[in-house]
Motif scaffolding. Sequence first.
Motif, short mmCIF file in Angstrom:
data_model
loop_
_atom_site.label_atom_id
_atom_site.label_comp_id
_atom_site.label_asym_id
_atom_site.label_seq_id
_atom_site.Cartn_x
_atom_site.Cartn_y
_atom_site.Cartn_z
N ASN A 350 94.29 75.73 -1.15
CA ASN A 350 95.45 76.42 -0.57
C ASN A 350 96.75 75.85 -1.14
OD1 ASN A 350 94.01 78.04 1.38
ND2 ASN A 350 93.63 76.14 2.49
N ARG A 368 91.14 71.84 11.08
CA ARG A 368 90.20 72.72 11.78
C ARG A 368 89.17 73.35 10.84
NH1 ARG A 368 87.82 73.42 15.12
NH2 ARG A 368 88.21 75.42 16.14
N TYR A 369 89.42 73.25 9.54
CA TYR A 369 88.42 73.78 8.61
C TYR A 369 87.17 72.91 8.57
CZ TYR A 369 91.88 77.03 6.69
OH TYR A 369 92.80 78.03 6.54
N VAL A 370 87.31 71.66 9.04
CA VAL A 370 86.16 70.74 8.94
C VAL A 370 85.86 70.03 10.24
CG1 VAL A 370 86.43 70.34 6.45
CG2 VAL A 370 87.66 68.87 8.07
N GLU A 378 82.94 67.54 11.22
CA GLU A 378 81.56 68.03 11.09
C GLU A 378 81.18 68.00 9.61
OE1 GLU A 378 80.88 71.41 14.43
OE2 GLU A 378 82.33 71.93 12.89
N ASP A 380 79.29 68.87 6.36
CA ASP A 380 78.51 70.02 5.90
C ASP A 380 78.73 70.14 4.39
OD1 ASP A 380 77.50 72.50 5.19
OD2 ASP A 380 78.22 73.51 7.00
N GLN A 382 77.21 71.91 2.14
CA GLN A 382 77.20 73.28 1.60
C GLN A 382 78.57 73.93 1.79
OE1 GLN A 382 77.30 76.56 2.92
NE2 GLN A 382 76.69 77.50 0.99
N ARG A 383 79.14 73.77 2.98
CA ARG A 383 80.48 74.32 3.25
C ARG A 383 81.49 73.71 2.28
NH1 ARG A 383 82.72 71.44 8.17
NH2 ARG A 383 82.86 69.89 6.51
N VAL A 386 81.48 75.22 -1.12
CA VAL A 386 82.18 76.52 -1.22
C VAL A 386 83.69 76.29 -1.24
CG1 VAL A 386 82.48 78.81 -0.20
CG2 VAL A 386 80.28 77.66 -0.01
N TYR A 387 84.17 75.35 -0.42
CA TYR A 387 85.60 75.04 -0.45
C TYR A 387 86.02 74.54 -1.84
CZ TYR A 387 86.04 75.20 4.71
OH TYR A 387 86.07 75.59 6.02
N ARG A 390 86.42 77.21 -4.26
CA ARG A 390 87.70 77.88 -4.04
C ARG A 390 88.83 77.11 -4.73
NH1 ARG A 390 91.44 78.41 -0.09
NH2 ARG A 390 92.01 80.57 0.33
N PRO B 75 91.98 78.58 11.48
CA PRO B 75 91.09 77.95 10.49
C PRO B 75 89.72 77.58 11.06
CG PRO B 75 93.22 76.83 10.55
CD PRO B 75 93.22 77.80 11.69
N GLY B 76 89.62 77.40 12.38
CA GLY B 76 88.34 77.02 12.96
C GLY B 76 87.40 78.19 13.20
N ARG B 106 86.25 80.94 6.32
CA ARG B 106 84.80 81.12 6.47
C ARG B 106 84.50 82.55 6.93
NH1 ARG B 106 83.95 75.51 9.59
NH2 ARG B 106 86.12 75.94 10.13
N PHE B 133 79.03 80.84 2.91
CA PHE B 133 78.91 79.71 3.83
C PHE B 133 77.62 79.82 4.64
CE2 PHE B 133 83.46 80.10 3.14
CZ PHE B 133 83.85 78.78 2.95
#
Lengths: 523, 297
Positions: A350, A368-370, A378, A380, A382-383, A386-387, A390, B75-76, B106, B133
């Motif tokens: 971003n 909040r994205y993580v 959290e 992850d 795999q997540r 993907v980030y 991006r 974002p969450g 997501r 995701f």
Amino acid sequence: MTDRHPDGTGLVEPRPLVIRDLLARGRDRLDRLSDGQLLDLLEDAVYHERKRLERVPAPEAELARLDAASRAIVRGERADRQTAAAELVRAWAEEIHGRFDPRVYRFATSILPRGLNALLSSPSRGLLDRTHTPESRIQVEGELAWVRELAAEATVILAPTHVSNMDSPIIGYALFAAGLPPFVYGAGLNLFSNPMIGWWMHRLGAYTVDRTKRAALYKSVLKDYSVRALVTRHHSLFFPGGTRARSGALERHLKKGLLGTGIAAWQEMLAANRPDSEVYVVPCSLSYQLVLEANSLIEDFLAESGKQRFIITDDEFAQPRRIAEFARRVLDLDAAVVVRFGAPLDVLGNPVARDLVDREAQAVDRRRYVTDRDGKVERDEQRDFVYTERLSHALTEAYRRDSYAMTTHVAALAAWRCLVRAHGSSDPFRLLRLPAEGRRIPREAFLAELTRCMERVEVGRVAGQWQADLPGSAEATLAVALDRFGRYHRTRALAVHGSDLVVEDAKLCFYYRNRASHLEGDS
Amino acid sequence: MKVGILGGGRWGQALARLVIAAGGDPLIAYEGKRPPHVLPSTNDPALVPPTCDLLLVATSAAEVRRAICDARPGPGNRVVVAGRGIEPASGRWLTEVVTEASPVLRVGALAGAAPVEEILNGGLCAGVVASPFEEVRVLTTAALHSSRYRVYESADLAGVQLAGALVPVLQATLGMALSLQGAGVGLHALVLTRGLEEATRLARAFGADPLTLLGLAGVGDLVATATTSAAWAAGRDLAAGKRDQGPASLARAVHGLALSKGVELPLIAGLVAVYDGQSPLDVLASLMSRKAQPEHR
């Protein structure tokens, strides 16, 4: 919280501490693996290392470690396999951190600008000639103030395009010229092949990356090293393209391994409630009028074996005389190289706000994205992958936006387009095999094509699609390009023969044309 | 699990029933004064994202942007678009609309062989959720998978969205071709298979997996909604000379996407030509007189 070291490098910690920390990270990862995963990881390491050691002489200690790992695979229990894997982690951690000498690092970073000045000084002018300074030859521009601000408040990853082995010393100079602190970076072993540049390499905050090591376990140690560097607040430099662009084209696909350590480090700092947890990524585009190793790179790209020959050790960069010649004939020009720092990104790709208050609000939202609703990180992978994809996409877009269309690129593009039109084929291999007569271009036809290319460049420049600083007319652009092509390479991409132009070295022409291929929406 | 549903129409209500069948707790954001019958709902969409990690968007393609702007997910949130098509005004994929109109990253898409009427009547059906995701796929499966609605997972977001956009266009093409005088099963098979070939060609150009077009989101949806869909009826009307309905803007958007990638789609170009005023018979004659070529390109 781990404080940044006052001189900008927290790797100036006792060596055993760094190794111990890396070993602890490695053991933590091994503990989390199932029996099957551990066995797979160890088998992968032994297989790739044995393959590698078929090609290079193997030190006794290395062979002994592999033998121990092999025994653990065949006869051992889980504990034996963990011990064998941890031994490999320890050895690789030692190797990666091995060349880093904090005392020399401090000394070297303080004299780097003077050293580079000497490299760039033309002997013909003498050392007292101040008319051509490094500032005029290496143009450093872009979001310098913004990046300085971010470097003071957070950790910065610099992600440059990779054109030449000259990139590292030139970026080192650019960082100094931009008033930025030193960055640590992973340097390939091949960069040490030149005794003169190699000296700089392994003293300027470089940790060692051995790209011949393919084992997943080695890559995880390397990533741990990078995460640790970021978490201890070292600004880091990665070439996300992985290796120099063989074809000459701008990078379109980046490697996610080291790039992904940014998001990992950010989350580690978030989990530790660090107030300085932000990690920003700054795209950096390097544009060269002429490239030191252009001949070797395009040969390698075209050669059938090019894909396997991942590391070139015998190119122009390994020949000090060629570097001196390059410095004298090319870097002596005004704006021979442009280093442009682009708009910073966060680790998710971003854009970052310029204003501090907005940036702080962004940082709160970004968590909040993580994190979950309670603010707990959290994990992850795999997540995060993907980030990172991006982020990779955002970087390649920035490279395109920030790279310069230079006279050599645009003239080569126009010449190549003339060949395509004249022979009714865009197949590069066919055009590269044309006899000399087939590479002759009438001057008028060339100038008409160059004018079209320059118009396209100007439209894109005004629209913010890329950078350009070309002379006002096609004639003037051609004159500059002919001068550049005749300066350094032993053969010329484009030259005048009578009243016509001739693509003398079609491979070189193709190489410089590729740098501009995105201008015509080409791959 | 609490699942937010943006859109209180029949599709939104059908999704809410699937959430209940899967043991979840839906909350519908509806427009207007009349709440959906029985189902938990609110007419303040901004109340939904703070309480629901997963949001399903059940509006038409043209309404997705407004629904997201009204609900303001953060974002969450994870947002799955459960509608077909491309945003008509911008030509963008619907998940792109979500990431443009909000800070959500997501995202995913839900598509498949699940006619609304069948779901509301308790019929058995299935869908596919696609997202890069894994957590979005897993959450959506947990929210919807039950003994009456099977959810399959896919990482091919581009493929599923492409299928969602192509199905109504192919239905209209089939509806039109089969309503022409003299059309028989031969023409039916020809249009169907060549339509799918065009779809897989476009999928390759977008880096999607052509097999996705043969799955629930593509052939599955095509079969499930076949002759009962509004798009099929619009195609039938086209054959009768009525051009004022159906997926005209969607067909143009798909055709535009294909042109941008240099992909030739003769059938879909033919449908666009009919919407532009050409006679369906002339278009069919022109398609049939194209030179012979390999079956797969």
